[in-house]
Design a protein around this motif. Structure first.
Motif, short mmCIF file in Angstrom:
data_model
loop_
_atom_site.label_atom_id
_atom_site.label_comp_id
_atom_site.label_asym_id
_atom_site.label_seq_id
_atom_site.Cartn_x
_atom_site.Cartn_y
_atom_site.Cartn_z
N THR A 43 0.83 -1.20 0.00
CA THR A 43 0.00 0.00 0.00
C THR A 43 0.87 1.25 0.00
N ALA A 44 1.92 1.25 0.80
CA ALA A 44 2.83 2.40 0.83
C ALA A 44 3.48 2.62 -0.53
N GLU A 45 3.85 1.53 -1.19
CA GLU A 45 4.46 1.67 -2.51
C GLU A 45 3.46 2.15 -3.55
N LEU A 46 2.23 1.66 -3.47
CA LEU A 46 1.19 2.11 -4.39
C LEU A 46 0.96 3.60 -4.24
N ILE A 47 0.85 4.08 -3.01
CA ILE A 47 0.63 5.50 -2.77
C ILE A 47 1.83 6.31 -3.25
N GLU A 48 3.03 5.82 -3.00
CA GLU A 48 4.24 6.52 -3.46
C GLU A 48 4.25 6.66 -4.98
N ALA A 49 3.90 5.56 -5.68
CA ALA A 49 3.90 5.60 -7.14
C ALA A 49 2.85 6.57 -7.68
N ILE A 50 1.67 6.57 -7.08
CA ILE A 50 0.62 7.48 -7.53
C ILE A 50 1.00 8.93 -7.22
N ASP A 51 1.52 9.17 -6.02
CA ASP A 51 1.95 10.52 -5.65
C ASP A 51 3.01 11.04 -6.61
N GLY A 52 3.86 10.13 -7.12
CA GLY A 52 4.94 10.52 -8.01
C GLY A 52 4.53 10.66 -9.46
N GLY A 53 3.24 10.50 -9.75
CA GLY A 53 2.77 10.63 -11.13
C GLY A 53 3.15 9.47 -12.01
N GLU A 54 3.50 8.33 -11.40
CA GLU A 54 3.93 7.17 -12.19
C GLU A 54 2.75 6.37 -12.74
N VAL A 55 1.58 6.50 -12.15
CA VAL A 55 0.45 5.61 -12.47
C VAL A 55 -0.64 6.40 -13.19
N LEU A 56 -0.81 6.11 -14.46
CA LEU A 56 -1.89 6.73 -15.25
C LEU A 56 -3.06 5.78 -15.46
N TYR A 57 -2.83 4.51 -15.17
CA TYR A 57 -3.76 3.48 -15.58
C TYR A 57 -3.74 2.38 -14.54
N GLY A 58 -4.89 2.03 -13.99
CA GLY A 58 -4.99 0.94 -13.05
C GLY A 58 -5.72 -0.23 -13.67
#
Length: 312
Positions: free
Chosen positions: A207-222
């Protein structure tokens, strides 16, 4: 942020050229989804790209847009991306897939990179999979600058379903983007994989890694698999307190969530049933009792509500 919900007909390995009585099966799937989607929650559609069948997409894409699926995303399937021994063939096939997508005004694609090249051997991620993937993908993206988003989710062996796929997806994306000099490759998290299969004790770190990736703009698509097990029926799992709420709060900030159902005859699902205990008693009612689209709509309504609350 507004939500766009996509749908993969049958599974990512579904044959996009298949027809029944002359009609594309993909189009039949889209029509059935639209018939269930009375509120028009699904505005996007994800479709597998067959590199040797451009005529299929000239027929399919306009028909999908006419049904209200205005945002189309291509799925790269059937192209070996993690085996250095077939680099020439892989790059040629990937190039053709991207050309077909762009011809139909799709500049976003998603791929699943297998962790066992050619499906036959064990591979070391750092020594085998990572360098081969970068070597296959980067030159093709450099040659097709109009393709703006290339999503990646690792598909790991059935007996290793406990592995954190998001961490590996980020590693693959970072390595490609370092070579490209810009961010065009993005990790694709799948909540069903991360929380439906990975042991509960790993959930806080994931969960921490998921939030970090989203916060960093890495995730455009789930990505959200909705196969036949209760653990992967996201709404019921959430209602039962089986998934961290903070993970869903994070994912609802992603603009696109693509829901998918596996065909119970899919060979990969067969392998899961054999090797992963919680899949052994998989409930096939989504297919045998035609509940698939009801589950899609349940998930779509739930995530749309989350998206609305996030932007309120």
């Amino acid at each position: 942020m507004a939500w766009t919900l996509g749908h993969v007909a049958v599974s990512a390995s579904f044959d996009p050229t298949a027809r029944t009585e002359g009609k594309l099966d993909y189009l039949t799937e889209a029509e059935r989804l639209r018939a269930h989607d009375r509120d028009g929650l699904y505005r996007g559609f994800a479709i597998a790209i067959a590199p040797d069948a451009p005529e299929v997409y000239a027929e399919l894409c306009p028909a999908l847009r006419a049904l209200g699926f205005t945002q189309l995303r291509g799925i790269i399937t059937g192209v070996e991306l993690t085996d250095a021994d077939c680099a020439e063939a892989s790059q040629a096939a990937l190039t053709r897939c991207l050309q077909i997508a762009l011809e139909q005004d799709m500049d976003q694609v998603f791929c699943v990179a297998q962790e066992w090249p050619a499906g036959q051997r064990d591979a070391d991620f750092e020594a085998d999979v990572l360098p081969a993937f970068v070597a296959n993908v980067v030159p093709v993206l450099q040659a097709t600058p109009a393709l703006r988003e290339f999503g990646i989710e690792p598909l790991i062996p059935a007996e290793q379903q406990h592995v954190n796929t998001l961490a590996k997806a980020r590693r693959l994306a970072d390595a490609c983007n370092a070579e490209l000099g810009t961010r065009r490759v993005y990790p694709v998290p799948d909540l069903a994989h991360l929380y439906g299969l990975v042991p509960r004790e790993q959930w806080p770190a994931i969960t921490a890694e998921l939030i970090e990736a989203i916060d960093g703009g890495e995730v455009l698509y789930g990505h959200l698999s909705i196969p036949e097990t209760r653990s992967d029926q996201i709404v019921e799992a959430l209602a039962a307190g089986e998934l961290p709420e903070e993970a869903v709060r994070a994912l609802r900030r992603v603009a696109c969530v693509d829901t998918e159902a596996f065909d119970p005859q899919d060979r990969f699902l067969d392998a899961l049933r054999e090797r992963v205990p919680r899949f052994a008693a998989a409930d096939p009612s989504g297919w045998t009792e035609d509940r698939r689209f009801d589950r899609f709509m349940q998930a779509a309504a739930f995530f749309t509500q989350l998206g609305a609350s996030a932007s309120a």
